[in-house]
Enzyme design. Structure first.
Site, PDB file in Angstrom:
ATOM      1  N   PHE A 284      -1.866  76.692  68.219  1.00  0.00           N
ATOM      2  CA  PHE A 284      -2.683  77.532  69.091  1.00  0.00           C
ATOM      3  C   PHE A 284      -2.599  79.006  68.719  1.00  0.00           C
ATOM      4  O   PHE A 284      -3.471  79.796  69.070  1.00  0.00           O
ATOM      5  CB  PHE A 284      -2.229  77.393  70.549  1.00  0.00           C
TER       6      PHE A 284
ATOM      7  N   PRO B 181       4.762  72.664  71.824  1.00  0.00           N
ATOM      8  CA  PRO B 181       4.635  73.456  70.593  1.00  0.00           C
ATOM      9  C   PRO B 181       3.353  74.281  70.529  1.00  0.00           C
ATOM     10  O   PRO B 181       2.279  73.822  70.934  1.00  0.00           O
ATOM     11  CB  PRO B 181       4.680  72.398  69.496  1.00  0.00           C
ATOM     12  N   CYS B 182       3.500  75.503  69.965  1.00  0.00           N
ATOM     13  CA  CYS B 182       2.390  76.452  69.984  1.00  0.00           C
ATOM     14  C   CYS B 182       1.815  76.846  68.628  1.00  0.00           C
ATOM     15  O   CYS B 182       0.789  77.524  68.602  1.00  0.00           O
ATOM     16  CB  CYS B 182       2.819  77.720  70.710  1.00  0.00           C
ATOM     17  N   PRO B 183       2.402  76.498  67.458  1.00  0.00           N
ATOM     18  CA  PRO B 183       1.844  77.002  66.205  1.00  0.00           C
ATOM     19  C   PRO B 183       0.365  76.684  66.001  1.00  0.00           C
ATOM     20  O   PRO B 183      -0.363  77.466  65.387  1.00  0.00           O
ATOM     21  CB  PRO B 183       2.712  76.314  65.133  1.00  0.00           C
TER      22      PRO B 183
END
Length: 327
Positions: A152, A148-150
């Site tokens: 970052f 998951p990237c939110p």
């Protein structure tokens, strides 16, 4: 009354404070590794001895998996990556020849799993269990996934101790248990700059400590023939006992190379008849940036949320009228 959790912005912490928060969160996340709620579901996976057997983590609707399948067909059968298939049935007859055999996919997002199920073989074990509650993974040849990237993303608040920032540890847990020859992970470019780069250095160090030589690079899909400007960090891990050094392929499109693939090249048939269209509310910050690319350009990054979708290329361009304001 429960204590209110305070998260820390990466912009307000010194390097020493960033390291302290990282180690605290890593220790906290590792408490899931031996969770009594763990579930084991891997007794009937469809392994193939003559293929590269793949575990897919944080698989979403399967974009990364499909890319590997296509690359595996090219590698195994020598057809072009840009060959077009007449219909889904023709693709289904070819995909089984891919070098890569996906045996298991995991994602907690049920709607994404439903889409995955419609587009991938039923032989793949699809699991929506929280990855933190999986106690063991089977052996495989390759592990891939975009954790998951939110937490970052430069479009978000970039909180150093956002719990999503530490789900990569469960990717590492998988490769330690599965012992693949190779892993491939991807994430947004903001991962490299969060906490002045300290978060990314810790991630690379943790993957390396799991027994892998880690190679990474920021790539832009438009420079490889995709009609979309999409920057992503790609991490490739090669197991330490393998005498192989990975190198990223050179860009094929862009400056002094082939022209970028444009929206007209990709969806020019939709210029006069766009077909189905999005109905619903837009993000409250939709008008804060340009959302329209011309037909002769590659698209902006296609985001997961339809509320942030780019506009159709036809019509007048958006005009900037002030800071964070377009019309």
């Amino acid at each position: 009354m429960a204590e209110k959790r305070v998260f820390h912005s990466s912009q307000n912490l010194s390097p020493e404070e960033i390291k302290r928060v990282l180690f605290e969160k890593i220790s906290e996340e590792k408490t899931f590794f031996l969770s009594p709620k763990a579930k084991d579901k891997f007794s009937h996976l469809s392994f193939k001895k003559d293929r590269v057997n793949v575990i897919s983590l944080f698989s979403g609707c399967g974009g990364l998996d499909l890319g590997f399948e296509l690359a595996g067909v090219v590698a195994n059968k020598g057809i072009s990556a840009f060959d077009k298939f007449k219909d889904k049935n023709e693709w289904e007859s070819i995909r089984e020849k891919s070098l890569f055999n996906i045996v298991y996919s995991n994602d907690i997002f049920e709607e994404a799993n439903q889409t995955y199920a419609k587009n991938f073989p039923s032989s793949i074990f699809r699991d929506n269990t929280d990855i933190r509650l999986i106690s063991d993974f089977p052996e495989c040849d390759l592990v891939l996934g975009g954790f998951p990237c939110p937490g970052f993303s430069e479009a978000g608040p970039r909180l150093i101790d956002d719990k999503r920032n530490f789900l990569y540890l469960h990717f590492i847990k998988c490769i330690v248990q599965s012992n693949p020859r190779v892993f491939v992970a991807e994430n947004v470019s903001g991962m490299m700059t969060l906490g002045n780069g300290e978060v990314f250095r810790q991630i690379v160090q943790d993957f390396s400590a799991a027994g892998y030589k880690v190679f990474y690079k920021l790539l832009n899909s438009a420079e490889y023939g995709v009609p979309e400007i999409r920057e992503r960090v790609i991490l490739v891990g090669i197991r330490n006992d393998l005498n192989y050094n990975f190198s990223f392929p050179e860009a094929t499109h862009g400056k002094n190379k082939k022209s970028f693939v444009s929206l007209r090249d990709a969806i020019g048939d939709l210029e006069e008849n766009p077909g189905e269209y999005f109905v619903g509310s837009f993000s409250k910050i939709f008008m804060s940036r340009n959302r329209k690319k011309g037909w002769n350009e590659p698209s902006f990054t296609i985001q997961a949320s339809g509320r942030q979708a780019p506009l159709h290329p036809s019509g007048s361009p958006m005009i900037k009228t002030g800071a964070d304001n377009f019309i």
